[in-house]
Design an enzyme around this catalytic site. Structure first.
Site, PDB file in Angstrom:
ATOM      1  CB  SER A 206      85.381  32.967  77.185  1.00  0.00           C
ATOM      2  OG  SER A 206      84.108  33.569  77.130  1.00  0.00           O
ATOM      3  CG  HIS A 234      85.519  29.856  75.566  1.00  0.00           C
ATOM      4  ND1 HIS A 234      86.018  30.692  74.596  1.00  0.00           N
ATOM      5  CD2 HIS A 234      84.179  30.099  75.611  1.00  0.00           C
ATOM      6  CE1 HIS A 234      85.046  31.429  74.092  1.00  0.00           C
ATOM      7  NE2 HIS A 234      83.915  31.087  74.690  1.00  0.00           N
ATOM      8  CE  LYS A 265      83.116  29.560  71.606  1.00  0.00           C
ATOM      9  NZ  LYS A 265      82.514  30.683  70.873  1.00  0.00           N
TER      10      LYS A 265
HETATM   11  N1  PLP Z   1      78.968  27.756  75.224  1.00  0.00           N
HETATM   12  C1  PLP Z   1      79.944  28.670  75.401  1.00  0.00           C
HETATM   13  C2  PLP Z   1      80.676  28.693  76.715  1.00  0.00           C
HETATM   14  C3  PLP Z   1      80.275  29.574  74.380  1.00  0.00           C
HETATM   15  O1  PLP Z   1      81.242  30.481  74.568  1.00  0.00           O
HETATM   16  C4  PLP Z   1      79.567  29.511  73.153  1.00  0.00           C
HETATM   17  C5  PLP Z   1      79.856  30.450  72.053  1.00  0.00           C
HETATM   18  O2  PLP Z   1      80.235  31.562  72.212  1.00  0.00           O
HETATM   19  C6  PLP Z   1      78.561  28.551  73.013  1.00  0.00           C
HETATM   20  C7  PLP Z   1      78.289  27.690  74.063  1.00  0.00           C
HETATM   21  C8  PLP Z   1      77.799  28.426  71.735  1.00  0.00           C
HETATM   22  O3  PLP Z   1      78.616  27.783  70.781  1.00  0.00           O
HETATM   23  P1  PLP Z   1      78.215  27.792  69.257  1.00  0.00           P
HETATM   24  O4  PLP Z   1      78.831  28.987  68.636  1.00  0.00           O
HETATM   25  O5  PLP Z   1      78.722  26.494  68.711  1.00  0.00           O
HETATM   26  O6  PLP Z   1      76.715  27.846  69.213  1.00  0.00           O
END
Ligand code: PLP
Length: 394
Positions: A206, A234, A265
């Site tokens: 991201s 993402h 998201k």
């Molecule tokens: N993996 C990635 C690539 C992320 O961008 C995020 C959150 O920013 C997560 C995992 C964690 O997701 P969650 O908010 O569901 O814990």
């Protein structure tokens, strides 16, 4: 007897109390020093208080009037979609506020099973398992699956939760340079002596909006007998012709073994995460994954919202296509801020970047002055001297 105990407690409490007090004073000193170091490094994160629903236009405490929001990962605008909210309310009404329990004790409701089945269908995988977050899904996967006999090969810019999840497991760890297939191949060769080899990558990174070269990764994985894991936080819901994610975008849905993603998201934005992949893997995770076993079930309202978001995506492709068109428009008009590195990838979350720490502040101020919510942030995994200004498409 009772008076005796009280007297004894009174006598011994005095020095203990003083010691506790001095420990607390020492702690305050340590904390102040740490906090000052964070401020000094220019990486202090402050939180703005939003006083409205999440959306393209929001209200923020201390700012008069609505402002445009460029900061959320609300890729498809479903966080405040009326049907999503209605589904959450209905689930709340029908299934209550929460389960007061983990899944395996007495926290599994029909809606949890339905959402897991729907997620597996959406990704065209055998099964799926829900977690309180994708951070938890990443914390649970590697430790439950990999032993010291195994190896995990991880892109150096993978998300913090993948890095932490990998730290928790006892497999041999290899870190390959970001998107560098020659380096991955060299590490796969080194890892041949292990029982299982698992390549782990974000699907879409991201920060730069760049996409993992999954075709090449899958080709190498097949050559060296490795499994492929992709974090699709993402990408889920909007990348690929029908929003299935990076694996659909790059035509390798049948070659990526395990997907972790978030409900927090594009899929309604509430919270929750999941793993989807082979049935026996999901069964193993239900037995062994610690964040699944030892944390509460997802609240029904959250499940209801995510389930409706998936329905909307599976019923029609209109939302995904509109997102793709907006991303294209955004890419054409991307603002060139400095001679520093810019997010170049096709992911809609690609950030606008200023090359020097601190330079993003006037930039963000300017954007905010124009009625846009753009808050700079300095992230630990970004090269020192750069700062990120998240800029989703208009
Ligand atoms: N993996 C990635 C690539 C992320 O961008 C995020 C959150 O920013 C997560 C995992 C964690 O997701 P969650 O908010 O569901 O814990």
């Amino acid at each position: 007897m009772w008076a005796c105990r009280v007297l004894h407690a009174g006598l011994s409490a005095a020095p203990r109390g003083r010691r506790a007090q001095s420990a607390l004073t020492q702690l305050r000193g340590v904390l102040e020093e740490e906090l000052e170091a964070i401020r000094g490094a220019g990486t202090w994160k402050s939180e703005r208080v939003i006083t409205s629903r999440q959306g393209p236009r929001i209200h923020v405490d201390g700012v008069s009037g609505g402002i445009l929001n460029f900061c959320a990962n609300n890729y498809l605008g479903l966080s405040s979609h009326p049907e999503v909210i209605q589904a959450g309310l209905q689930a709340l009404e029908e299934f209550g506020a929460g389960l007061s329990s983990t899944r395996f004790i007495c926290g599994t409701q029909s809606i949890h099973k339905d959402l897991e089945a729907k997620l597996a269908r959406f990704h065209q995988r055998e099964d799926a398992i829900l977690y309180p977050s994708c951070f938890d899904a990443n914390a649970g996967l590697f430790e439950a699956l990999l032993t010291p006999q195994d190896a995990v090969l991880s892109d150096e810019l993978n998300h913090a939760s993948i890095i932490d999840g990998i730290r928790l497991c006892k497999a041999q760890k290899y870190r390959y340079h970001h998107l560098d297939m020659a380096d991955l191949e060299a590490k796969l060769q080194e890892a041949q002596r292990h029982r299982l080899r698992l390549v782990a990558t974000d699907g879409a990174f991201s920060m730069d909006g760049d996409i993992a070269p999954l075709q090449d990764i899958c080709r190498l994985a097949s050559r060296y007998g490795a499994l492929v894991f992709v974090d699709e936080c993402h990408a889920t819901g909007f990348l690929g012709p029908t929003g299935r994610g990076t694996d659909e975008l790059l035509g390798v849905m049948d070659q990526v073994t395990i997907i972790n993603s978030t409900l927090g998201k594009a899929l309604g934005g509430a919270s929750g995460g999941y793993t989807t992949g082979p049935g026996p893997l999901v069964s193993l995770l239900r037995q062994r994954a610690r964040p699944y076993l030892f944390s509460n079930s997802l609240p029904p309202a959250v499940v209801g919202c995510a389930s409706k978001a998936l329905d909307l995506l599976m019923e029609s492709n209109a939302i995904v296509q509109s997102m793709a068109a907006k991303t294209q428009r955004h890419l054409c008009h991307r603002v060139q801020l400095s001679s520093g590195p810019q997010g170049q990838g096709p992911d809609p979350g690609a950030d606008l970047r200023s090359a020097q720490r601190g330079r993003h502040r006037p930039l963000c101020g300017g954007l905010r002055g124009g009625g846009a919510a753009a808050w700079g942030t300095a992230l630990t995994r970004v090269v020192t001297g750069t700062a990120m200004v998240p800029l989703p498409p208009p």
